[in-house]
Design a protein around this motif. Structure first.
Motif, PDB file in Angstrom:
ATOM      1  N   ALA B  61      -7.462   6.013  17.665  1.00  0.00           N
ATOM      2  CA  ALA B  61      -7.360   6.225  16.145  1.00  0.00           C
ATOM      3  C   ALA B  61      -5.875   6.286  15.917  1.00  0.00           C
ATOM      4  CB  ALA B  61      -7.998   7.323  15.506  1.00  0.00           C
ATOM      5  N   ALA B  62      -5.385   5.594  14.789  1.00  0.00           N
ATOM      6  CA  ALA B  62      -3.915   5.518  14.301  1.00  0.00           C
ATOM      7  C   ALA B  62      -3.797   6.944  13.715  1.00  0.00           C
ATOM      8  CB  ALA B  62      -3.673   4.517  13.424  1.00  0.00           C
ATOM      9  N   PRO B  63      -2.507   7.573  14.242  1.00  0.00           N
ATOM     10  CA  PRO B  63      -2.166   8.937  13.811  1.00  0.00           C
ATOM     11  C   PRO B  63      -1.862   8.303  12.262  1.00  0.00           C
ATOM     12  CG  PRO B  63      -0.740   8.375  15.686  1.00  0.00           C
ATOM     13  CD  PRO B  63      -1.847   7.162  15.362  1.00  0.00           C
ATOM     14  N   THR B  65       0.494   9.674  10.532  1.00  0.00           N
ATOM     15  CA  THR B  65       1.998   9.914  10.468  1.00  0.00           C
ATOM     16  C   THR B  65       2.575   8.568  10.740  1.00  0.00           C
ATOM     17  OG1 THR B  65       1.909  11.164  12.218  1.00  0.00           O
ATOM     18  CG2 THR B  65       1.673  12.481  10.467  1.00  0.00           C
ATOM     19  N   LEU B  66       2.060   7.598  11.167  1.00  0.00           N
ATOM     20  CA  LEU B  66       2.771   6.561  11.665  1.00  0.00           C
ATOM     21  C   LEU B  66       3.609   5.722  10.702  1.00  0.00           C
ATOM     22  CD1 LEU B  66       0.420   4.084  13.840  1.00  0.00           C
ATOM     23  CD2 LEU B  66       2.227   5.649  14.652  1.00  0.00           C
ATOM     24  N   LYS B  67       4.952   5.559  11.146  1.00  0.00           N
ATOM     25  CA  LYS B  67       6.023   5.318  10.132  1.00  0.00           C
ATOM     26  C   LYS B  67       6.460   4.175  10.611  1.00  0.00           C
ATOM     27  CE  LYS B  67       8.181   9.470  10.084  1.00  0.00           C
ATOM     28  NZ  LYS B  67       9.245  10.282   9.951  1.00  0.00           N
ATOM     29  N   ARG B  68       6.789   3.030   9.839  1.00  0.00           N
ATOM     30  CA  ARG B  68       7.325   1.672   9.753  1.00  0.00           C
ATOM     31  C   ARG B  68       8.735   1.835   9.314  1.00  0.00           C
ATOM     32  NH1 ARG B  68       4.356  -3.739   8.707  1.00  0.00           N
ATOM     33  NH2 ARG B  68       6.573  -4.267   9.537  1.00  0.00           N
ATOM     34  N   ARG B  69       9.716   1.121   9.977  1.00  0.00           N
ATOM     35  CA  ARG B  69      11.180   0.797   9.634  1.00  0.00           C
ATOM     36  C   ARG B  69      11.064  -0.168   8.546  1.00  0.00           C
ATOM     37  NH1 ARG B  69      15.671   1.995  12.213  1.00  0.00           N
ATOM     38  NH2 ARG B  69      16.477   1.402  10.119  1.00  0.00           N
ATOM     39  N   PRO B  70      11.999   0.009   7.686  1.00  0.00           N
ATOM     40  CA  PRO B  70      12.180  -1.468   6.757  1.00  0.00           C
ATOM     41  C   PRO B  70      12.310  -2.570   7.545  1.00  0.00           C
ATOM     42  CG  PRO B  70      13.657   0.596   6.195  1.00  0.00           C
ATOM     43  CD  PRO B  70      13.035   0.877   7.293  1.00  0.00           C
ATOM     44  N   PRO B  71      12.028  -3.832   7.112  1.00  0.00           N
ATOM     45  CA  PRO B  71      12.221  -4.925   7.780  1.00  0.00           C
ATOM     46  C   PRO B  71      13.842  -5.245   7.938  1.00  0.00           C
ATOM     47  CG  PRO B  71      10.934  -5.276   5.687  1.00  0.00           C
ATOM     48  CD  PRO B  71      11.392  -3.830   5.431  1.00  0.00           C
ATOM     49  N   LEU B  72      14.071  -5.791   9.161  1.00  0.00           N
ATOM     50  CA  LEU B  72      15.544  -5.954   9.564  1.00  0.00           C
ATOM     51  C   LEU B  72      15.684  -7.123   8.364  1.00  0.00           C
ATOM     52  CD1 LEU B  72      17.619  -5.498  11.750  1.00  0.00           C
ATOM     53  CD2 LEU B  72      16.812  -7.570  12.709  1.00  0.00           C
ATOM     54  N   TRP B 139      21.342  -1.045   8.256  1.00  0.00           N
ATOM     55  CA  TRP B 139      19.823  -0.743   8.820  1.00  0.00           C
ATOM     56  C   TRP B 139      19.695   0.163   9.986  1.00  0.00           C
ATOM     57  CZ3 TRP B 139      16.945  -1.971  13.230  1.00  0.00           C
ATOM     58  CH2 TRP B 139      15.297  -1.831  13.013  1.00  0.00           C
TER      59      TRP B 139
END
Lengths: 466, 481
Positions: B61-63, B65-72, B139
């Motif tokens: 299961a995906a936590p 709180t998963l955080k993605r970075r902004p696109p490069l 970035w």
């Protein structure tokens, strides 16, 4: 090219090497032979006993050499074979102006001798190239009684092995029951010692492959977070139960024998009419090189079939002693080549050999496999598990997605639209740049607990991730 | 797997973790499959079923709180073609540190490409890489990619959309094209920034510095940061504004510094004024002289002697005291006018030898043309090739084969490569890397041929940048277009 047979004779470590080299002088053993006359270099790819061809290079000016085979003889038979072709059939080499990257790498790293090589001595003691070049005398014709005796001895050996393996699996069964009785918490803590003990017993009883698998189990557990280890132990021990039961049901099954005792040789696989053969364009997705507890290094090269309508993978697997030092593989991630692969017979063919290299394939994107972004990313893995539930690592292609981080900076792959709330944890640390890229398709290995990223097609082209 | 089975699996797991028979804890359907006469066998069968259930039926299961970075961010130049990436990686591998790696990126940018981010990324604190990489620097520092991509030109309204590296690059560009607008931005937006950022902003005033900037810089004399006041004072000094009004009293540092310089005359017919450094009599005096050169402005010193800046430079007796020469050159680099810097650079390069290398202290003030003259001088001389590495901010890819072919550098490189001295050989290889940055493609190609003919392995990693340079032949450097 200035090579003569006397030089080869002088450089050869022994007569046996010369004899072995003589057998490699057939052009068919060398899918590629090239020379750069300006630099005095010859190089080639030789199909040896491994699943990958060996890369062999020789500097005719100072007699420096390089071969990717694990031999401990220097120079090895592949070098001698290359030199031999250079001395006797120089026209076999294609003349090129550019040296390939792996030759450049070698040239860049090697320390050249201060002085040119000394001429070969007049006679190399105990070695004779003439002797090595002489065709082998045909074996004496066996009479019927002798043939029968030999066949009987073979049957006896096979029966002995089967009895020994059966006894090994009985011991394994008992050991598995003991681990459950004593508790998996204790097993996880003492897995190194306990696995080593049963692995040693299995080696004694000729269940060598299974012993190797059990020997690697502690390292697999320790690579996980402590709360994940009991589940991983259940998965791995459960697979051992399945293998033991499957072998007892079909002890002559080639795939199960490979899992429990020993693998077939290259020649056996090539001669096996049941082995699936696929001629196609292949891309090297990535490599996985691991040093095992038994002192061997396993070198897996993962390939993607570029002509298959659905994702098809192959793995070229080679083992060599860790003491032989670091060696480079025949392929680099991203390489594309045309080849005929022969797969080891199994329920879901994966391990393969390069039977024939047919040149380079043109670069480009991966085929559009029409991956279902809204589907279960592990559906293919589950389907393969139905056919071969004992498999651990299986390659999968993931649809469009991205890498995200959890609170402990652990990396997860997540589908672009994530319809199921599924995210797959990624093994190890990832290049931080990856966190800002859109991954259009990702090739990875799933081991039931972690993804090992191999390669990806992204908004900025192909990414090597292995 | 249904909920009952999941609950059963959880019970089984708990049972096995602590040890002992767990058969009775299993889901009913599983027990039917696993039933056997022997209890050990029952447990093993359950183990196999549980293993398979874990493998195929459970999904991580995906936590939440998963955080993605902004696109490069996408950069303004295309990415280096894939066929050139092996050469690029070889050049990057040979580049020993971040500065040399950034130099590779500068050469490639001068030919109209940016690097693949998996091959090289500037660090968040990077100030060496070309301006084109500013969005990546920001970035790396955690900038919001969306904000970066929607921003336009730097104005007071868009100020917050720019992160430090991109803002710096935009301000430098503005100072070159619309200096008044840039000054207004620095003035209005800088006031609310902390001292460290204010200092970095004021430092950018050196680009396109002119008399129009005097009132703004004078206002900074009331800034609450001593470093900002000092920076503004130096910039004013470069514009000819006097810092210290000398009164000649005992507390006057200019008078004290002048006391370390002897005014004299030379020549029989046309008597010419000379300024010669007086040798300090003690280490304490030596230290004091160094402090004075570092803290006083060149314009004030020159005024003390009643000369113009170029006249004073022309009358200075270089070579008498190396230490004093160095202090003077540094002083001019910090507070001399543009004319003084140009005059000093021309004089030192013309003198050649070790004196020419003093120009390295003026790098931040020199225009591209004078840097090229210095580089040609170093190459002609062939004695101090390591000094090429110290030419900061040199342009990439302009050095022509005619510059190099007749210089003493080629024989020096040939001799080092064919000789037995490993130290000389290594030093020559480092010079090849530097020339690989400066050379145009033809020069790179010819130099490779020269050194290979002298005995360097054609596959030597030190040829990496030259090979990349030559392979970028279809893309002349921006500076040569």
């Amino acid at each position: 090219m200035q090579l003569d047979l006397k030089t080869i004779e002088a450089l050869a470590p022994d007569q046996a090497s010369l004899g072995a080299a003589a057998k490699l002088t057939k052009r068919s053993n060398w899918p590629r032979l090239e020379t750069n006359e300006q630099l005095g270099l010859i190089w080639g790819e030789c199909q040896g006993s491994g699943s990958n061809p060996y890369r062999v290079a020789f500097d005719t000016r100072d007699h420096g050499y390089k071969c990717t085979c694990p031999s401990r003889k220097f120079p090895c038979k592949h070098i001698l074979g290359l030199m031999w072709i250079g001395a006797t059939a120089p026209a076999s080499f294609d003349r090129v102006d550019q040296t390939p990257e792996w030759v450049n790498d070698w040239l860049g790293r090697r320390r050249k001798p201060g002085q040119p090589p000394t001429p070969a001595p007049a006679g190399a003691e105990g070695k004779s190239i003439d002797e090595a070049a002489r065709p082998e005398q045909s074996a004496p014709i066996e009479d019927a009684a002798a043939a029968e005796r030999r066949a009987a001895a073979q049957r006896k050996r096979a029966e002995d092995t089967r009895s020994a393996v059966s006894a090994a699996l009985d011991e394994l069964d008992q050991w598995l029951a003991d681990q459950l009785r004593l508790g998996l918490a204790g097993f996880v803590d003492a897995s190194s010692e306990r696995c080593r003990r049963i692995a040693a017993r299995l080696v004694d009883l000729k269940a060598t492959a299974l012993a190797g698998r059990i020997d690697e189990l502690p390292a697999k557990l320790m690579a996980l977070r402590s709360e994940e280890r009991p589940d991983a132990a259940i998965r791995e021990l459960g697979k051992l139960v399945l293998i033991a039961k499957a072998w007892r049901a079909a002890p002559d099954d080639a795939e199960l024998k490979r899992l429990v005792s020993t693998s077939e040789t290259r020649d056996q696989i090539l001669a096996n009419p049941d082995a699936v053969q696929v001629e196609s364009d292949w891309e090297v997705l990535g490599e996985k090189i691991e040093t095992r507890r038994d002192g061997l290094v396993s070198h897996a090269t993962w390939l993607l079939d570029l002509k298959s309508p659905t994702p098809r993978f192959a793995v070229l697997l080679d083992f060599f002693p860790a003491s032989a030092g670091r060696r480079s593989g025949a392929f680099a991630p991203g390489d594309r080549f045309k080849a005929r692969l022969v797969f080891y017979p199994s329920r879901v063919p994966l391990r393969a050999l390069v039977a024939e290299r047919l040149g380079d394939a043109s670069p480009g994107n991966w085929p559009d496999f029409a991956l279902n972004a809204a589907g279960d990313p592990l559906a293919a893995y589950a389907a393969f598990q139905d056919g071969a539930p004992w498999l651990s690592d299986w390659p999968i292609l993931l649809p469009a997605g991205a890498i995200a981080l959890d609170e402990k900076d652990g990396a997860w792959w997540q589908a672009a639209n994530d319809p199921h709330g599924i995210a797959l944890p990624v093994a190890g640390s990832v290049n931080q740049t990856l966190l800002g890229l859109d991954l259009e398709v990702t090739a990875a290995l799933w081991n039931g607990a972690r993804l090992e990223l191999l390669a990806s097609q992204s908004n900025i082209g192909r990414l090597d991730l292995s | 797997m249904n909920e009952l089975e999941q609950a059963g699996l959880a019970r089984l797991r708990d049972g096995w973790i602590s040890g002992g028979a767990a058969f009775e804890l299993a889901p009913v359907e599983w027990k039917e499959f696993a039933a056997a006469s022997n209890s050990d066998e029952q447990e093993r069968r359950l183990l196999a079923i549980a293993a398979q259930a874990l493998d195929v039926a459970l999904r991580p299961a995906a936590p939440k709180t998963l955080k993605r970075r902004p696109p490069l961010p996408v950069l303004a130049l295309p990415m280096l073609p894939d066929r050139l990436r092996p050469l690029l990686r070889a050049a990057l591998k040979y580049a020993a540190d971040a500065r040399l790696k950034a130099r590779v990126a500068t050469l490639v940018a001068s030919r109209g490409f940016v690097l693949h981010p998996m091959d090289w990324m500037p660090a968040a604190s990077d100030q060496e890489s070309p301006d084109i990489y500013a969005p990546w620097v920001d970035w790396q520092a955690g900038a919001d990619g969306d904000r970066q991509s929607r921003r336009g030109q730097l104005t007071a309204e868009t100020w917050d959309d720019f992160y430090p590296a991109a803002r710096r690059a935009a301000l430098v560009e503005l100072r070159r094209t619309m200096p008044a607008l840039a000054r207004t931005l620095i003035d209005t937006k800088g006031a609310s920034e902390p001292a460290e950022i204010r200092l970095a902003l004021v430092e950018l005033m050196r680009f396109g510095l002119s008399a129009d900037d005097v009132p703004f810089l004078k206002n900074l004399s009331a800034d609450r940061s001593g470093k900002v006041r000092e920076m503004a004072g130096r910039l004013l000094a470069r514009l000819g504004e006097r810092g210290t009004q000398a009164d000649g009293g005992s507390e006057d540092p200019i008078a004290e510094l002048a006391g370390f310089i002897e005014e004299g005359k030379s020549g029989f017919i046309r008597r010419r004024t000379t300024y010669t450094p007086i040798k300090p009599k003690s280490p304490a005096q030596q230290a004091r002289r160094a402090d004075l050169f570092a803290s006083c402005y060149f314009g004030d010193l020159v005024a003390r002697f009643g000369k113009t800046e170029p006249d004073f430079i022309g009358a200075w007796q270089f070579g008498v005291d190396d230490g004093a020469d160095l202090f003077l050159v540094r002083m001019i680099a910090v507070s001399g006018s543009d004319a003084a810097v140009a005059c000093l650079a021309d004089l030192l390069v013309a003198a050649g030898g070790r004196l020419a290398l003093r120009v390295l202290q003026l790098m931040l003030r020199l225009d591209g043309g004078r840097k090229r003259v210095l580089i040609r001088q170093i190459l002609d001389d062939g004695q101090n090739l390591a000094a090429l590495n110290l030419v900061e901010g040199a342009e990439a890819g302009w050095l022509e084969w005619s510059d190099l072919a007749k210089s003493k550098t080629i024989p020096a490189l040939r001799s080092a490569i064919s000789g037995d001295n490993d130290v000389m050989k290594r030093s020559a290889e480092q010079s090849l890397e530097t020339i690989g940055f400066l050379a145009n493609p033809e020069t790179a190609e010819n130099l490779i041929d020269e050194v290979v003919a002298a005995g360097l392995s054609p596959a030597s990693p030190s040829l990496g940048l030259l090979r990349l340079n030559a392979a970028l032949a279809g893309n002349p450097s921006q500076s040569d277009r």
